[in-house]
Every structure is written in structure tokens, then in C-alpha cells.
Design a protein around this motif. Structure first.
Motif, short mmCIF file in Angstrom:
data_model
loop_
_atom_site.label_atom_id
_atom_site.label_comp_id
_atom_site.label_asym_id
_atom_site.label_seq_id
_atom_site.Cartn_x
_atom_site.Cartn_y
_atom_site.Cartn_z
N GLY A 72 -37.40 88.74 -44.14
CA GLY A 72 -36.29 88.07 -44.79
C GLY A 72 -35.02 88.86 -44.53
O GLY A 72 -34.63 89.09 -43.39
N LEU A 73 -34.37 89.30 -45.60
CA LEU A 73 -33.23 90.19 -45.46
C LEU A 73 -33.69 91.51 -44.86
O LEU A 73 -34.80 91.97 -45.14
CB LEU A 73 -32.59 90.44 -46.82
N LYS A 118 -30.58 94.22 -47.96
CA LYS A 118 -31.07 94.16 -49.33
C LYS A 118 -30.55 95.35 -50.14
O LYS A 118 -30.10 95.19 -51.29
CB LYS A 118 -32.60 94.16 -49.33
N ASP A 161 -39.84 87.68 -54.33
CA ASP A 161 -38.75 88.62 -54.61
C ASP A 161 -37.77 88.02 -55.62
O ASP A 161 -37.09 88.76 -56.33
CB ASP A 161 -37.99 88.95 -53.31
N GLN A 174 -35.20 83.11 -46.68
CA GLN A 174 -35.21 83.48 -45.26
C GLN A 174 -36.65 83.56 -44.73
O GLN A 174 -36.94 83.12 -43.62
CB GLN A 174 -34.52 84.84 -45.07
N ASP A 194 -33.78 86.40 -49.93
CA ASP A 194 -34.84 87.03 -49.13
C ASP A 194 -36.03 86.09 -48.98
O ASP A 194 -36.55 85.89 -47.88
CB ASP A 194 -35.27 88.34 -49.81
#
Length: 365
Positions: free
Chosen positions: A149-150, A155, A269, A140, A137
Motif C-alpha cells: 500500500g503506502l 506512512k 490498517d 491501495q 493504505d
């Protein structure tokens, strides 16, 4: 004016980041001494838990001295949300993904220190699994220079997948009475329902610690206190996992050496998802979901504040599609910021509250 007002406050009302680091150390050690006594152990558990805490903190802090400059050189900078508190805009450029150095170090020390104990290795794999989700995440976000991100669905799928694999292992190799939840003096037999609760706990805890990671030193410091509390809660039944918890607490404290206000690195994260997954895995494996709930009170409050904010906004939405806000901003630490609290006031208060929650958990479980 706000900065001038906060700077004129007494130091004990507006502590520095270094002061909070000292407070964190003091609270962790005091908690270990107090809870060890309650558990009927020698002071600090014959020193093993203290070694796990102190050694991991030292190694993590030293490794961070090399890794943080590397993250800066790689331009792994945090993307600051434009709709967040305006005071956070000055943090743009601070490197993120700091979880990549303190989480693996803590897991490795715990595995070696417990002589490759099976429970520790399984919980360690869960921790690293959630760390991997966070890393993807974060990567990205850095790659595309945005806060996207994700996707939430991606996720959630990965979080549930790891939870299911962990629960499957527990089903075949865990304690025979694992589906019984102890709540103070009562035992609640959940049967098959336990596995749904366990899966929910893993996903919810990892997301809750993720939401808490929004102020310098907050998630790592409260995480350290939570790990110490949970470690002393399980030490009688599973000393290996208690060692693991204290190693994770040491990793968090070592990270705070670089993350206290003003932060030189954020965990991202990569770190925050790992902390929650790790806490939940230990709580589930040892049958201490009630204790986990109490110890995770700060993380729970952060999650509930977001749920309440979103729910209230939707419930009050008018014909124009705009609703009312229950808080100035969610999670609740941002509400406190916008209400005039300094970051260090929030962090110091949450450290103290989390310590009290750990004591309550030990006294009532």
C-alpha cells in the motif's frame, strides 16, 4: 494431524471464537467494576461508562451486520501474505477495512455523549486521522491486489504529521504541567523532550497495534481491554476522556462480534492504526504515558518481537547474505502459531494477560 490434535483438546484449552467473545465481555465488565472500586467511584462509574461501553458495542455490532455484506459485495477482500502462516491462506476472500464502521461510530458516540467536549473532539480527530492513513493504505492494497500500500516512508510521514499537529495543539491549549510525566510516585519533568517522546509514542503505538492485528479477534479484543484500563485510569482527572475510552472499547467489542474466529471481516490498517493513535493521544493528553506503557504491554511485546527478529537476522547474516531467525516468525503471535498454538489459544491468553496488565497499571500509577 495438527488440526485433528487441536480439535481433540478440551474446549477450555481450545476455545471457540464465540467463547472468546463472551470472555472478552466478562473481562471488560469485571475490569470496569474492579478499577472503578479502586478509583473510589460507584460501581461502574454510576453507569455512564457502562452505557458508553454497552451502547457503542450494540450499535457497532448492528451496523456491522449491514456493512460487512457491503464490503463482501465490493470485493474488499484481504490480500493474504504468501510468506505468512499457511493456515491463513484459507482466509483469502475475507473482507477488510472493517475499521471504517466501528471507529467512526465510537468517536461519534463519545463526542455526542460528552456534549462535544473539547478534549474528546481533539482526541477523536487524531483517531480519525490515523484511521484515514490506514484507509488509504488498505485502499491501495485492494486496488493493486498486493500487500504494497503506502510506502513505509509515506506512512511514517503522515503519522508524524498528525502527531506534530496534535502536540502543537497541546502546547497551546493543553495543561500547563503536561510535560511532567508521572511514574508511580515520581514526577519526571521532561521539558522540550516531552514533545519528542509524545510524537514517538503516537507513531510507535499506532504501529504496534497494527502489528498485533494478525489473528482473528486479537487486536480488537486487546484494544478493548486496553481502552477500559486506560479509561478507568483517567476517570478522576478527565471523566470525558474516560467516557471516550469506554466508547472505543465498546466499538472494539462490537467489532469482535464479526471478527472473532472464524472472522467475517478484518479491521485492516483502517482500524488498527486508529486504535493505537487513539490510545496514545489519551495517554499523552492526560499525562499517563507510564500507565499507557503498562496497558500496552501486549502491543509492545509484538513490536519488540519484530525488532528482535530483524536485528538478529541482520547480526547473524553470513557471507551468503542469509541470517538466522530468532523466532519461527514475527510478530510473536505467528511464532506461537507455528509452535502449535491455535489462534483461539493465542487470543484467549493475550486477553487474560492484557487484563492483568491493566490491573497492574491501576495498582502502580
Amino acid at each position: 494431524m495438527a488440526n485433528a490434535k487441536s480439535s481433540s483438546l478440551p474446549s477450555w484449552k481450545n476455545p471457540s471464537g464465540k467463547t472468546l467473545l463472551i470472555l472478552l465481555w466478562a473481562l471488560a465488565l469485571a475490569l470496569m467494576a474492579l478499577l472503578s472500586s479502586w478509583a473510589g467511584l460507584p460501581w461502574l462509574g454510576n453507569g455512564k461508562l457502562l452505557i458508553a461501553l454497552g451502547f457503542t458495542a450494540l450499535v457497532t455490532a448492528l451496523i456491522g451486520m449491514a456493512v460487512v455484506p457491503m464490503l463482501i459485495n465490493l470485493k474488499a477482500s484481504q490480500v493474504i501474505q504468501s510468506d505468512g502462516p499457511q493456515s491463513h491462506l484459507k482466509k483469502a476472500g475475507t473482507p477488510t477495512m472493517g475499521g471504517i464502521f466501528f471507529v467512526p461510530v465510537a468517536v461519534a458516540i463519545a463526542v455526542v455523549g460528552t456534549q462535544f467536549n473539547a478534549d474528546v473532539m481533539v482526541v477523536g480527530l487524531v483517531t480519525l486521522g490515523y484511521m484515514a492513513i490506514g484507509w488509504v493504505d488498505d485502499w491501495q492494497i485492494l486496488k493493486y491486489k498486493s500487500n504494497k500500500g503506502l510506502t513505509p516512508k509515506q506512512k511514517l510521514f503522515l503519522q508524524v504529521a498528525i502527531a506534530v499537529i496534535f502536540c502543537a495543539w497541546l502546547f497551546f491549549y493543553g495543561p500547563t504541567d503536561i510535560t511532567n510525566i508521572r511514574i508511580m510516585q515520581f514526577v519526571l519533568p521532561l521539558g522540550f523532550l516531552f514533545w519528542l517522546v509524545a510524537t514517538f509514542a503516537l507513531v510507535a503505538e499506532s504501529n504496534a497495534t497494527n502489528l498485533t492485528d494478525g489473528v482473528d479477534g486479537l487486536a480488537a479484543g486487546t484494544g478493548a481491554i486496553a481502552f477500559v484500563g486506560l479509561g478507568l485510569l483517567v476517570v478522576k482527572d478527565n471523566p470525558a476522556l474516560a467516557f471516550f475510552c469506554c466508547a472505543m472499547a465498546g466499538g472494539c467489542i462490537g467489532f469482535v462480534h464479526h471478527n472473532h474466529n472464524p472472522a467475517r471481516v478484518f479491521m485492516g490498517d483502517t482500524g488498527s492504526l486508529a486504535l493505537g493513535g487513539s490510545l496514545a493521544a489519551v495517554g499523552i493528553m492526560t499525562g499517563n504515558l507510564w500507565g499507557l506503557l503498562l496497558i500496552s504491554g501486549i502491543f509492545l511485546a509484538e513490536s519488540l518481537s519484530v525488532i528482535a527478529q530483524v536485528g538478529y537476522y541482520k547480526a547473524t547474516k553470513g557471507p551468503d547474505g542469509v541470517g538466522k531467525r530468532l523466532l519461527k516468525m514475527a510478530p510473536i503471535h505467528h511464532h506461537l502459531e507455528l509452535s502449535g498454538w491455535t489462534e483461539t489459544q493465542i487470543v484467549g491468553s493475550f486477553y487474560l494477560i492484557n487484563t492483568l496488565l491493566a490491573i497492574v497499571a491501576m495498582a502502580t500509577v
